[in-house]
Scaffold this active site. Structure first.
Site, PDB file in Angstrom:
ATOM      1  CG  ASP A 216      -2.054   0.750   1.119  1.00 60.31           C
ATOM      2  OD1 ASP A 216      -2.464   1.526   0.273  1.00 60.31           O
ATOM      3  OD2 ASP A 216      -2.989   0.761   2.254  1.00 60.31           O
TER       4      ASP A 216
ATOM      5  CB  CYS B  91     -18.946 -11.342  -9.207  1.00 56.26           C
ATOM      6  SG  CYS B  91     -17.805 -10.581  -8.142  1.00 56.26           S
TER       7      CYS B  91
ATOM      8  CB  CYS C  72     -20.939  -5.876  -2.870  1.00 52.89           C
ATOM      9  SG  CYS C  72     -20.707  -5.989  -4.572  1.00 52.89           S
TER      10      CYS C  72
ATOM     11  CB  CYS D 172     -22.705   0.340  -1.258  1.00 57.73           C
ATOM     12  SG  CYS D 172     -21.792   1.803  -0.684  1.00 57.73           S
TER      13      CYS D 172
ATOM     14  CB  CYS E 228     -17.313   1.434   5.506  1.00 58.20           C
ATOM     15  SG  CYS E 228     -18.838   0.456   4.832  1.00 58.20           S
TER      16      CYS E 228
HETATM   17  C1  B12 Z   1      -6.860   4.125  -3.098  1.00 55.01           C
HETATM   18  C2  B12 Z   1      -7.183   3.068  -2.249  1.00 55.01           C
HETATM   19  C3  B12 Z   1      -8.559   3.079  -1.652  1.00 55.01           C
HETATM   20  C4  B12 Z   1      -9.636   4.059  -1.893  1.00 55.01           C
HETATM   21  C5  B12 Z   1     -10.168   3.682  -3.558  1.00 55.01           C
HETATM   22  C6  B12 Z   1     -10.684   2.166  -3.354  1.00 55.01           C
HETATM   23  C7  B12 Z   1     -11.001   1.563  -4.678  1.00 55.01           C
HETATM   24  N1  B12 Z   1     -11.812   0.591  -4.715  1.00 55.01           N
HETATM   25  O1  B12 Z   1     -10.389   2.096  -5.558  1.00 55.01           O
HETATM   26  C8  B12 Z   1     -10.615   4.010  -0.641  1.00 55.01           C
HETATM   27  C9  B12 Z   1      -9.962   4.774   0.295  1.00 55.01           C
HETATM   28  C10 B12 Z   1     -11.964   4.142  -0.795  1.00 55.01           C
HETATM   29  C11 B12 Z   1     -10.124   2.705  -0.045  1.00 55.01           C
HETATM   30  C12 B12 Z   1     -10.957   1.825   0.519  1.00 55.01           C
HETATM   31  C13 B12 Z   1     -10.543   0.386   1.014  1.00 55.01           C
HETATM   32  N2  B12 Z   1      -9.588  -0.015   0.868  1.00 55.01           N
HETATM   33 CO1  B12 Z   1      -7.938   0.491  -0.151  1.00 55.01          CO
HETATM   34  N3  B12 Z   1      -6.572   1.089  -1.094  1.00 55.01           N
HETATM   35  C14 B12 Z   1      -6.658   2.021  -2.154  1.00 55.01           C
HETATM   36  C15 B12 Z   1      -5.141   1.840  -2.777  1.00 55.01           C
HETATM   37  C16 B12 Z   1      -4.034   2.736  -2.065  1.00 55.01           C
HETATM   38  C17 B12 Z   1      -5.023   2.067  -4.167  1.00 55.01           C
HETATM   39  C18 B12 Z   1      -6.409   1.470  -5.003  1.00 55.01           C
HETATM   40  C19 B12 Z   1      -6.596   2.112  -6.322  1.00 55.01           C
HETATM   41  O2  B12 Z   1      -5.725   2.607  -7.101  1.00 55.01           O
HETATM   42  N4  B12 Z   1      -7.750   2.274  -6.458  1.00 55.01           N
HETATM   43  C20 B12 Z   1      -8.224   2.919  -7.930  1.00 55.01           C
HETATM   44  C21 B12 Z   1      -8.831   1.777  -8.904  1.00 55.01           C
HETATM   45  C22 B12 Z   1      -9.289   2.336 -10.123  1.00 55.01           C
HETATM   46  O3  B12 Z   1      -7.681   1.127  -9.111  1.00 55.01           O
HETATM   47  P1  B12 Z   1      -7.700  -0.875  -8.465  1.00 55.01           P
HETATM   48  O4  B12 Z   1      -8.267  -0.767  -7.051  1.00 55.01           O
HETATM   49  O5  B12 Z   1      -6.121  -0.866  -8.692  1.00 55.01           O
HETATM   50  O6  B12 Z   1      -8.481  -1.297  -9.237  1.00 55.01           O
HETATM   51  C23 B12 Z   1      -8.111  -1.865 -10.592  1.00 55.01           C
HETATM   52  C24 B12 Z   1      -9.357  -2.916 -11.250  1.00 55.01           C
HETATM   53  O7  B12 Z   1     -10.456  -2.727 -10.424  1.00 55.01           O
HETATM   54  C25 B12 Z   1      -9.306  -2.772 -12.637  1.00 55.01           C
HETATM   55  N5  B12 Z   1     -10.165  -3.627 -13.020  1.00 55.01           N
HETATM   56  C26 B12 Z   1      -9.946  -5.077 -13.213  1.00 55.01           C
HETATM   57  N6  B12 Z   1     -11.018  -5.595 -13.855  1.00 55.01           N
HETATM   58  C27 B12 Z   1     -11.852  -4.618 -14.015  1.00 55.01           C
HETATM   59  C28 B12 Z   1     -13.103  -4.804 -14.673  1.00 55.01           C
HETATM   60  C29 B12 Z   1     -13.984  -3.806 -14.677  1.00 55.01           C
HETATM   61  C30 B12 Z   1     -15.486  -3.792 -15.179  1.00 55.01           C
HETATM   62  C31 B12 Z   1     -13.791  -2.517 -14.327  1.00 55.01           C
HETATM   63  C32 B12 Z   1     -14.670  -1.258 -14.393  1.00 55.01           C
HETATM   64  C33 B12 Z   1     -12.377  -2.127 -13.725  1.00 55.01           C
HETATM   65  C34 B12 Z   1     -11.443  -3.570 -13.664  1.00 55.01           C
HETATM   66  O8  B12 Z   1      -8.943  -1.321 -13.044  1.00 55.01           O
HETATM   67  C35 B12 Z   1      -8.182  -0.887 -11.747  1.00 55.01           C
HETATM   68  C36 B12 Z   1      -6.760  -0.547 -12.315  1.00 55.01           C
HETATM   69  O9  B12 Z   1      -6.871   0.331 -13.545  1.00 55.01           O
HETATM   70  C37 B12 Z   1      -4.668   0.421  -2.559  1.00 55.01           C
HETATM   71  C38 B12 Z   1      -3.304  -0.203  -2.522  1.00 55.01           C
HETATM   72  C39 B12 Z   1      -2.861  -0.221  -3.961  1.00 55.01           C
HETATM   73  N7  B12 Z   1      -1.515   0.653  -4.134  1.00 55.01           N
HETATM   74  O10 B12 Z   1      -3.217  -0.624  -4.946  1.00 55.01           O
HETATM   75  C40 B12 Z   1      -5.586   0.060  -1.228  1.00 55.01           C
HETATM   76  C41 B12 Z   1      -6.337  -1.459  -1.148  1.00 55.01           C
HETATM   77  C42 B12 Z   1      -7.066  -1.565  -2.461  1.00 55.01           C
HETATM   78  N8  B12 Z   1      -7.327  -0.976  -0.006  1.00 55.01           N
HETATM   79  C43 B12 Z   1      -7.416  -2.189   0.598  1.00 55.01           C
HETATM   80  C44 B12 Z   1      -8.551  -2.192   1.796  1.00 55.01           C
HETATM   81  C45 B12 Z   1      -8.310  -3.269   2.639  1.00 55.01           C
HETATM   82  C46 B12 Z   1      -9.596  -1.242   1.727  1.00 55.01           C
HETATM   83  C47 B12 Z   1     -10.758  -1.280   2.457  1.00 55.01           C
HETATM   84  C48 B12 Z   1     -11.209  -2.298   2.786  1.00 55.01           C
HETATM   85  C49 B12 Z   1     -10.428  -0.655   3.926  1.00 55.01           C
HETATM   86  C50 B12 Z   1     -12.040  -0.170   4.709  1.00 55.01           C
HETATM   87  N9  B12 Z   1     -12.341  -1.173   5.397  1.00 55.01           N
HETATM   88  O11 B12 Z   1     -12.245   0.756   4.875  1.00 55.01           O
HETATM   89  C51 B12 Z   1     -11.852  -0.310   1.575  1.00 55.01           C
HETATM   90  C52 B12 Z   1     -12.287  -1.241   0.612  1.00 55.01           C
HETATM   91  C53 B12 Z   1     -13.337  -0.315   0.016  1.00 55.01           C
HETATM   92  C54 B12 Z   1     -13.404  -0.763  -1.641  1.00 55.01           C
HETATM   93  N10 B12 Z   1     -14.758  -1.494  -1.787  1.00 55.01           N
HETATM   94  O12 B12 Z   1     -12.781  -0.726  -2.357  1.00 55.01           O
HETATM   95  C55 B12 Z   1      -6.442  -3.331   0.204  1.00 55.01           C
HETATM   96  C56 B12 Z   1      -7.616  -4.284  -0.356  1.00 55.01           C
HETATM   97  C57 B12 Z   1      -7.189  -5.630   0.012  1.00 55.01           C
HETATM   98  C58 B12 Z   1      -8.111  -6.451  -1.186  1.00 55.01           C
HETATM   99  N11 B12 Z   1      -8.313  -7.802  -0.657  1.00 55.01           N
HETATM  100  O13 B12 Z   1      -8.761  -6.417  -2.197  1.00 55.01           O
HETATM  101  C59 B12 Z   1      -5.477  -2.640  -0.596  1.00 55.01           C
HETATM  102  C60 B12 Z   1      -5.115  -3.453  -1.679  1.00 55.01           C
HETATM  103  C61 B12 Z   1      -4.380  -2.309   0.371  1.00 55.01           C
HETATM  104  C62 B12 Z   1      -3.420  -3.485   0.584  1.00 55.01           C
HETATM  105  N12 B12 Z   1      -2.328  -3.330   0.454  1.00 55.01           N
HETATM  106  O14 B12 Z   1      -4.038  -4.463   1.231  1.00 55.01           O
HETATM  107  N13 B12 Z   1      -8.963   2.197  -0.800  1.00 55.01           N
HETATM  108  S1  SF4 Z   2     -21.078  -9.424  -2.926  1.00 57.59           S
HETATM  109 FE1  SF4 Z   2     -20.173  -8.362  -4.623  1.00 57.59          FE
HETATM  110  S2  SF4 Z   2     -18.199  -9.045  -4.715  1.00 57.59           S
HETATM  111 FE2  SF4 Z   2     -19.220 -10.524  -3.411  1.00 57.59          FE
HETATM  112  S3  SF4 Z   2     -19.823 -12.246  -4.955  1.00 57.59           S
HETATM  113 FE3  SF4 Z   2     -21.509 -10.707  -4.867  1.00 57.59          FE
HETATM  114  S4  SF4 Z   2     -21.148  -9.071  -6.531  1.00 57.59           S
HETATM  115 FE4  SF4 Z   2     -19.128 -10.350  -6.310  1.00 57.59          FE
END
Ligand code: B12
Ligand code: SF4
Length: 320
Positions: free
Chosen positions: A131, A185, A191, A195, A238
């Site tokens: 992270d 899924c 989910c 929310c 959350c």
């Molecule tokens: C910024 C961030 C947040 C933000 C934004 C979260 C989000 N969903 O994007 C906020 C503050 C809201 C957040 C919340 C949480 N976070 Co956070 N967060 C991060 C962080 C630093 C970056 C994530 C990011 O870049 N998000 C932007 C999105 C666009 O990028 P992405 O998540 O990588 O998603 C990729 C895929 O979704 C992909 N993709 C793949 N297939 C598909 C298919 C479709 C259709 C689409 C549209 C996209 C898609 O596109 C994206 C890449 O371009 C990471 C650590 C890291 N460096 O990765 C931790 C991380 C994701 N967080 C983590 C955690 C634990 C949480 C929380 C559970 C904490 C809590 N209980 O409050 C919540 C969960 C909320 C949620 N549902 O995501 C963990 C997740 C572990 C896991 N098993 O998934 C991480 C990995 C940290 C860690 N090292 O453990 N987080």
């Molecule tokens: S609750 Fe959301 S993440 Fe979990 S299986 Fe259903 S659609 Fe997938």
């Protein structure tokens, strides 16, 4: 040193899963830019600043060939927030109950890396992050076979569920890689429906400006009034979108002392939290991931939750 030896050692160090993804060739990474452009990163300026580096791990380590991904279960034996009818109980995200994962997982990743260096016939370059680096950890986790990215955007392992911390070691070693995890899924949308602030705007797309986790942890200043009711009794992070996920119904629990709930946060009432002195809060926040919101951020959130609890009593809607 083989990929299987690395995975075996990762398990010995306390990681619950370890997989290896190729460093390049992940089309999902392009979605990140689109997500930023839609404003879904809210005020998390560090994500904007690091967007170029996040597009490819070779921008972080030019000779990267493999990304070793670890998953560590933090789930412990406590009920889910959605099972709690008491609006006066403070809801804290379970990842934050114990010690700061940046410290604990970071130290374990460094130990794994040290061991790899001691076993490798030739020197190699590497960077370890939990992270903490400009890396889309979930994308690499999916390609390392750890789990798929669910509609709630979390990485879900079919055996471990999604209560896991991810960690990565980007390295220049040529290692055997794993097959990507497959999406399971299906037609489920639990989910998205659960929310409280409708932050999952499409499958796999989270709008941080609405997400309670963002609002209560990352957002500085006042929280917009339109989100106060949705925040309910969540005072730090959350878990709702993970609690309702069928893959977490029987998720394994961790016995690791690092993740067990600190007494200060364990089943605590909003009123008790609000009465804690600055010194008491500072002591409880030491070495905790909740340091991120600081004491004043926590007080801001508790005030909103207390007001919500009061409204629930006045309107007779204590039970959710
Ligand atoms: C910024 C961030 C947040 C933000 C934004 C979260 C989000 N969903 O994007 C906020 C503050 C809201 C957040 C919340 C949480 N976070 Co956070 N967060 C991060 C962080 C630093 C970056 C994530 C990011 O870049 N998000 C932007 C999105 C666009 O990028 P992405 O998540 O990588 O998603 C990729 C895929 O979704 C992909 N993709 C793949 N297939 C598909 C298919 C479709 C259709 C689409 C549209 C996209 C898609 O596109 C994206 C890449 O371009 C990471 C650590 C890291 N460096 O990765 C931790 C991380 C994701 N967080 C983590 C955690 C634990 C949480 C929380 C559970 C904490 C809590 N209980 O409050 C919540 C969960 C909320 C949620 N549902 O995501 C963990 C997740 C572990 C896991 N098993 O998934 C991480 C990995 C940290 C860690 N090292 O453990 N987080
Ligand atoms: S609750 Fe959301 S993440 Fe979990 S299986 Fe259903 S659609 Fe997938």
């Amino acid at each position: 040193m083989t990929a299987s030896e690395i995975k075996e050692h990762a398990r010995a160090l306390g990681f619950d899963a370890c997989g290896i993804a190729p460093a390049a060739g992940h089309p999902e990474l392009t979605f990140f830019r689109e997500w930023l452009d839609r404003g879904y990163a809210a005020d998390m300026a560090y994500l904007q600043r690091s967007a170029d580096r996040r597009a490819d791990v070779r921008n972080v380590l030019p000779n990267a060939r493999a990304v070793i991904v670890t998953a560590t279960v933090y789930h412990t034996d406590r009920p889910y927030s959605v099972e709690c009818a008491d609006r006066g109980r403070a809801q804290i995200a379970r990842y934050a109950w114990g010690d700061d994962y940046h410290d604990v997982i970071g130290a374990r990743l460094e130990r794994l890396l040290e061991w790899m260096r001691s076993r490798s016939a030739a020197p190699f370059d590497a960077r370890a992050y939990v992270d903490t680096g400009p890396v889309q950890e979930r994308v690499y986790a999916q390609h390392a076979g750890i789990g798929w990215i669910g509609k709630n955007t979390c990485v879900i392992s079919p055996t471990l569920g999604s209560w896991t911390f991810l960690g990565v070691i980007i390295c220049s070693l040529s290692l055997d890689v794993d097959a990507p995890a497959l999406d399971q899924c299906g037609s489920c949308t639990l989910c998205i429906e659960a929310c409280p602030t409708q932050a999952i705007v499409a499958p796999g797309v989270l709008d941080s400006t609405r997400c309670i986790s963002y609002l209560t942890i990352e957002h500085r200043g006042d929280i917009p009034a339109e989100h106060h009711a949705g925040i309910g009794s969540h005072v730090y992070g959350c878990d709702v979108c993970q609690e309702v996920c069928p893959f977490n119904a029987v998720a394994p629990r961790s016995g690791d002392p690092a993740w067990q709930p600190r007494p200060a946060w364990d089943a605590v009432d909003l009123a008790t939290l609000s009465e804690r002195t600055d010194d008491e809060l500072a002591a409880a926040l030491r070495g905790s991931p909740m340091r991120r919101a600081k004491a004043h951020g926590l007080r801001r959130n508790v005030a909103i939750a207390l007001s919500n609890a009061q409204t629930a009593v006045e309107t007779g809607t204590e039970r959710r």
